[in-house]
Design an enzyme around this catalytic site. Structure first.
Site, PDB file in Angstrom:
ATOM      1  N   GLU A   1      21.310  23.289  19.666  1.00 22.08           N
ATOM      2  CA  GLU A   1      19.921  24.111  19.761  1.00 22.08           C
ATOM      3  C   GLU A   1      18.787  23.644  19.908  1.00 22.08           C
ATOM      4  OE1 GLU A   1      16.589  25.505  16.821  1.00 22.08           O
ATOM      5  OE2 GLU A   1      17.557  24.323  16.786  1.00 22.08           O
TER       6      GLU A   1
ATOM      7  N   ASP B 244      18.402  30.076  10.760  1.00 24.34           N
ATOM      8  CA  ASP B 244      17.958  28.819  10.894  1.00 24.34           C
ATOM      9  C   ASP B 244      17.875  27.716  10.002  1.00 24.34           C
ATOM     10  OD1 ASP B 244      17.637  26.479  12.124  1.00 24.34           O
ATOM     11  OD2 ASP B 244      16.496  27.099  14.245  1.00 24.34           O
TER      12      ASP B 244
END
Length: 736
Positions: A423, A452
């Site tokens: 990511e 996140d």
């Protein structure tokens, strides 16, 4: 997360409570014994008085019992154990250490009885092999590019990832230094007004206000030969509070790593998956995503200080350019020179494997309807906050749902619990998975829930598609806040809303793993977490020691965000009618249209078709209100939900509801950005971090292109009318 920021487990602690599953195997009648008493402790009065959206009264009672069990099974000690295990060593995407984290996660999820898999992709991801920076004038000074070792934190002994931004150009540059503030469009316009050019120069910009990839792109477009990006203490250092290890803020020797690719996914497979045998374009080619060709090096305040202190030339053009280092800032332009060099392995080992993990809890009644919960597993170093905290939340929720499944309380719909790789480099893992499974996801996905960087303080916040904002408020109201009350009550008190008001949620733009689901496919998405306690974003001190001392002592907020995740996922999985709210959706977007009308007027562009768009949104809002009434009547009236092999009006209604936001996507995407198909929200093309509403229209207005703005508005109005047709069809199904 890409937007904000090896020795492994040889001595790992055993996962606490991993094998405490005997009670979970009891029959259903015994499994529910005592749950009502637990529920009274964890559910707020408001949640007890009204059923969660999308449930009949009987189903709501069962749902509360299920949620109480899930909340009770998610305990801080378990999340502490995950954090301790996964922060033992730096685990950068593409490294052997990162493969070990994938194997560790798969071992756990399989031990909980979940069908689990590793999905590997072969992506272009060059690693630096050498980085150098020295001042060559007015004095020669070579800089050491790494954080100091702190006795208080043994993790600082590990070899950190080099001070090179991901996808930096390779090569050497030497030139005079120009300070460009944040490196925004408007900053360069101010420099133009001073007659200062950066062509042939090395620019130094501070982090903040925009995505670092935009900073490097603008510098290169302006003719710069290299860019240094530093962390100014005003943003997250001593100007904010005590620095680590005395306090939670960035240590002066800490550098913020991060990608500078302007794109999402593997840059050699733009729009399709990087599977075996996939066609590829050349990295950085016109067919792919923009990659810098100049070197891009992130530096610490300690390294930036002597460079900035030496700059002469014009005074800064505005006081907002002054940072917190202890001297007056100047623009520079001559007299201070630096040499920077970056070498990498793109010619010898540019392609690397990345590994997603997916653990499936198959639905008991509707297995072909999917809720996906995910968080990325890679970090720039140890990554306690970004993003071991998100990984721990996903795993804790997965274990709780697995226990429910073993107890006969499995979800009606399928829930997939994912940990994404790479990511930090540009959402590579999640994008490749979504691109590979796009057809299945388009047909089956109900929602995506993102975790996140979810812990770094006590302050709760959330962003979501407007259709899911009500769900997130309700889920937060069902979870206890660690110091008393509920998460929603604490959130509401901090927000200062009036007695009858609702807490406002943010909107999703870009920069995390919701993007392929939401921006690319139009799948309703949400993300949340706790922050506000300082941070070590993308630095070498984002460690277990920092987290346990400052970010979340006791790991109570780790547990709370995982509990919200479990509740939200279970409500989406078990609701008889999806808990979407298109009344709020339409109302919020009508407010956006009003603001765009003002902007169009300011640019003297006239109405640009906004009246037609507003009318379409009004029709969507009216259809949504009618649907909500029909849904509530059907739920109270006892319409039976689907079962094995049995369809119901709810099935037909939900099939139409899944298409509502898909109807507001466009296959060819935004103008100049074909990957962004969602026409409702996107990341701002000029900023990278900021969210822009109705981006096709808003960007055309900003560009002064009235004809394009009108075409975009009329096109979107037609798509919103198509979305409203699906809402009306769902209403008709429930009334039948």
């Amino acid at each position: 997360m890409i937007q904000r920021p090896t020795l492994f487990l040889a001595r790992q602690r055993s996962d606490m409570n991993d094998r405490s599953t005997g009670a979970a195997r009891r029959p259903l009648v015994n499994a529910l014994t005592g749950i009502v008493a637990v529920l009274a402790l964890v559910a707020p009065a408001s949640a007890r008085q009204a059923p969660p959206t999308g449930f009949s009264p009987a189903a709501a009672q069962r749902q509360r019992e299920v949620e109480a069990r899930a909340i009770g099974s998610i305990q801080p000690a378990f999340l502490d154990s995950i954090s301790r295990a996964l922060t033992r060593e730096p685990h950068i995407a593409g490294s052997p250490a990162q493969r070990r984290t994938a194997d560790w996660v798969i071992d756990r999820t399989r031990s909980w009885g979940l069908q689990s898999e590793i999905k590997a992709y072969h992506v272009f991801m060059p690693w630096p092999t050498q980085v150098e920076l020295e001042m060559t004038a007015p004095e020669r000074r070579r800089f050491e590019l790494r954080e100091v070792v702190l006795e208080e934190d043994e993790a600082s002994l590990a070899t950190p990832y080099p001070w090179v931004n991901g996808y930096s150009g390779a090569g050497e540059a030497e030139g005079d230094v120009v300070y460009v503030n944040y490196g925004l469009h408007e900053d360069y316009e101010l420099l133009d007004s001073l007659g200062v050019s950066v062509a042939g120069k090395v620019v130094i910009a501070r982090y903040g206000r925009s995505y670092r990839g935009i900073k490097s792109l603008l510098a290169e477009q302006r003719g710069a030969i290299g860019i240094l990006i530093y962390s100014d203490p005003m943003e997250d250092g001593y100007f904010r509070g005590d620095v680590y290890p005395a306090g939670p803020y960035r240590h002066p020797s800490s550098s913020q790593r991060g990608s500078v690719m302007n794109g999402s996914g593997d840059p050699t497979t733009p729009g399709w998956a990087s599977v075996k045998g996939a066609a590829r374009v050349a990295p950085g080619s016109a067919e792919g995503f923009q990659l810098p060709t100049i070197p891009v090096i992130p530096i610490s305040p300690v390294v930036a200080e002597p460079i900035l202190r030496s700059l002469g030339g014009p005074d800064i053009p505005h006081q907002s350019w002054q940072g917190a280092l202890p001297f007056r800032y100047h623009v520079g332009g001559s007299g201070v020179r630096v040499r920077m060099r970056v070498a990498d392995d793109r010619e010898t080992n540019g392609y690397k494997e990345i590994w997603n993990t997916i653990a499936w809890v198959r639905g008991t009644e509707l297995p072909n309807e999917w809720i996906v919960a995910g968080g990325h597993r890679d970090s720039w170093n140890a990554g306690a906050s970004d993003n071991v905290s998100g990984t721990a939340s996903v795993l804790a929720a997965a274990r709780a749902v697995a226990e429910l499944k073993r107890a006969g309380l499995g979800p009606r719909r399928t829930i997939a619990f994912a940990t994404w790789d790479a990511e930090e480099w540009g959402l590579l893992g999640s994008v490749e998975w979504v691109e590979e499974l796009a057809r299945d996801l388009d047909a089956k996905a109900v929602a995506y829930l993102n975790q996140d960087g979810v812990v770094g303080g006590p302050v709760f916040g959330a962003s979501a598609s407007p259709s899911l904002k009500r769900l997130i408020r309700e889920a937060a109201a069902a979870v206890p806040y660690p110091t008393g009350g509920t998460v929603y009550e604490n959130w509401r008190a901090r927000s200062g809303v009036g007695e009858m008001g609702d807490v406002a949620l943010g909107n999703l733009g870009g920069g995390s793993d919701f993007a392929p689901f939401y921006n690319h496919l139009g799948i309703p998405s949400a993300g949340w977490g706790f922050g506000g306690g300082g941070g070590q974003y993308h630095g070498a001190f984002d460690t277990y020691t920092w987290m346990s001392r400052f970010g979340d002592p006791g790991f109570v907020f780790h547990a709370a965000t995982a509990q919200v995740l479990a509740v939200a996922a279970l409500r989406l999985a078990n609701a008889e009618v999806y808990p979407y709210d298109y009344v709020e959706f339409a109302n919020e977007l009508r407010g956006v249209v009003s603001r765009l009308a003002v902007q169009a007027g300011d640019r003297r562009l006239g109405g640009v078709g906004l009246a037609a768009l507003d009318s379409a949104l009004a029709r969507l809002g009216a259809a949504a209100a009618e649907f909500a009434a029909a849904r509530d009547a059907a739920l109270v009236g006892g319409v039976k939900a689907s079962g094995r092999g049995r369809a119901s009006p709810f099935d037909e209604a939900n099939a139409h509801l899944r298409l509502v936001e898909r109807a507001m996507t466009r296959p060819e995407g935004l103008s100049g950005r074909p990957w962004f198909r969602n026409l409702i929200f996107a990341s701002d093309a000029r900023n990278g971090y900021a969210t822009i509403a109705l981006p096709g229209i808003a960007e055309a207005i900003r560009d002064g292109d009235g004809a394009r703005a009108t075409a975009e508005a009329l096109d979107l109005a037609r798509r919103i009318d198509a979305a409203a047709d699906h809402v009306r069809a769902a209403t008709a199904a429930l009334r039948r």
